[in-house]
Scaffold this active site. Sequence first.
Site, short mmCIF file in Angstrom:
data_model
loop_
_atom_site.label_atom_id
_atom_site.label_comp_id
_atom_site.label_asym_id
_atom_site.label_seq_id
_atom_site.Cartn_x
_atom_site.Cartn_y
_atom_site.Cartn_z
N GLU A 121 10.11 -4.75 -2.90
CA GLU A 121 10.17 -4.62 -4.36
C GLU A 121 11.29 -3.70 -4.83
O GLU A 121 11.91 -3.95 -5.87
CB GLU A 121 8.82 -4.13 -4.92
CG GLU A 121 7.76 -5.23 -5.02
CD GLU A 121 7.07 -5.53 -3.70
OE1 GLU A 121 7.34 -4.83 -2.72
OE2 GLU A 121 6.25 -6.47 -3.66
N HIS B 259 -5.10 -6.11 -6.92
CA HIS B 259 -4.64 -7.38 -7.48
C HIS B 259 -5.23 -7.63 -8.86
O HIS B 259 -5.42 -8.77 -9.26
CB HIS B 259 -4.99 -8.54 -6.55
CG HIS B 259 -4.33 -8.47 -5.21
ND1 HIS B 259 -4.74 -7.60 -4.24
CD2 HIS B 259 -3.27 -9.14 -4.70
CE1 HIS B 259 -3.98 -7.74 -3.16
NE2 HIS B 259 -3.07 -8.67 -3.42
#
Lengths: 324, 335
Positions: A60, A127
């Site tokens: 990322e 999540h």
Amino acid sequence: MPEVTYLEAVRDGMREEMRRDESVYILGEDVGVYGGAFKVTAGFQEEFGESRVIDTPLSESAIVGAAIGSALLGQRPIAEMQFADFIACAFDQIVNMAAKLHYRNGMAVPMVIRGPSGAGTHGGPFHSQSPEGWFAHTPGLKVVVPSTPYDAKGLMKAAVRDDDPVIYFEHKFLYRRIKSEVPEEDYTVPIGKADVKRSGEDMSILTYGAMVHQSLTAAEQLAGEGVDMEVVDLRTILPLDRTAILDSVKKTGKALVVTEDTLSYGVGAEVAAIISQDAFEYLDGPVTRVAAPDTPVPYAPPLEDAFLPNAEKIAAAARQLAAY
Amino acid sequence: MTVETPERAGINVPDREGLYASMFRMRRFEERAYELFLQNHIHGTMHLGLGQEAVAAGVAAALRPDDYSLGTYRGHNHIIARGAPLDRVMAELFGRATGLCKGKGGSMHLTSVDHGAYGSYAIVGAHLPIACGIAWSSKVRGTDQVTVCFFGDGATNIGAFHEALNLAVVWRLPVVFVCENNLYMEFTPIGSVTAVVHPAGDRAPAYSLPSVVVDGNDVEAVYGATAPAVAAARAGEGPALLEMLTYRYSGHSRTDPGAYRPAGELDQWKERDPIAAFRRRLTETRADMDRLERMEADVEREVAEAVESSLNAPQPDPDDLLTDVFASNETRWRT
């Protein structure tokens, strides 16, 4: 007008911008050949090629950093965080680099970072988060949180065309659950403008994202009880549409701030502070917040249900506030 | 892992006097900046690159004016090497409105896009991925511009370093990573916390990234190692990493006397001072010393003028606090 899902609206917004402007490109994990973990970019690599729809490693920092570097030279990247939770791995690139490059160096960073956020899909602690508050506290960023297909497409187009780094949180619970008409012709939804999703006289709900729909349901319930609720969808968290918030609350005299994000130090606290300071004389009751408790997002359905604000919890809070 | 020397590299340096003058310019700038810091004209802190001048000078000499570079918080040398005007660099150190960043950045944020210098980065290692993006942009636009990314040895233990190296190889980017290994991260020796001897050079092979360890105090060796790496990147042959062995004379930052260094270490490195050594070599090899002395005089004049103009430059307007937060130059946070 064709009906499209929320997911299709995100997709259409990106696709149209990529067709319009060759400098727009997408990078992220599994976005190319596979078409994205949620299939938002399905078919993109076939249409735009490997150099504009790029599969990256699970990195990322590198994804956002590379997006920043290319944006400095005039490209307009859309970087996908596969789940919004993973954006934490790119935190430095976003809050120290993208957010401050223009202020400290005068270099514009026209880029979009998008990520599926929110709970309701039993994704568990990593999540399901709503990370908008982390970034709303960072000067130099813009943060948008669409709630409808119309806004999702229009805000995506506005985000791509914006000259500043825009964090675009799309709510994954809404992806395939809501569908509505979206114009075929080109349009944008301006960043920094809220939208009154339901007009009312007795109480204002200030909210965004998936909670817009829960708030609208709650408003219907309250309507049957004689309370006429207004639902203001903030749409953009940063910069916040202060005028729309104050206009609504000055009209109704009561403010209920609803966020899916956890209660403390969040967007709801900022909205409440604005109302308390600048609409104090208009208030007929305490500024009230409905939010998730200050816990991680749990996995088990009964726990997740207990965590999430919903129409019943919003309606209960509205009844208390209406009693003032 | 071998250390490149000018003899091994076998490369002719195009303008040796110019290379010397480039280092001399950095040295005199920083010496004056340090004096001015002690006189309270420069605020906060300052990270000096005294002793490391050969790296920036040798690398920059291998670049074209339209190439890109990114520097570190110890970055005066990096930006001066690219040709940034000393008066605007000094004015930024002073925090004046005429500085490169209008006083909003200071010593650690120097940027001069006009000279291809795309920022100095004071979060260690954060700019390596950004360098990849800049290099990607060159590739997409079909130009043959090369990006150079300077970083310190301390950056090699940060995740962004490893993510960037991998990405650069996978995307075959025209980027050259230049590690200035001055033996100390901040106040701790890099060797005491790193699993390998050469913190950058030994990691590169794990990513199939061509690398070489260079005598970073020999400006011709630096140039000699950089020129082929830049040429390869320009030709589309992909990235490279250069680890430059060098030494910083000062402590990490202004308040650090560097007492953690073993006795005698600093003196040993000063005997290998990159500027004095190269001047001796130029004398021995009958370079144009008249030209060199004229260049030295020009540098002294330029530094003096930079100081004078910075002392007289306007302070930033407090109202400017609110400008530049967004590229659209909005001055308010909320609409």
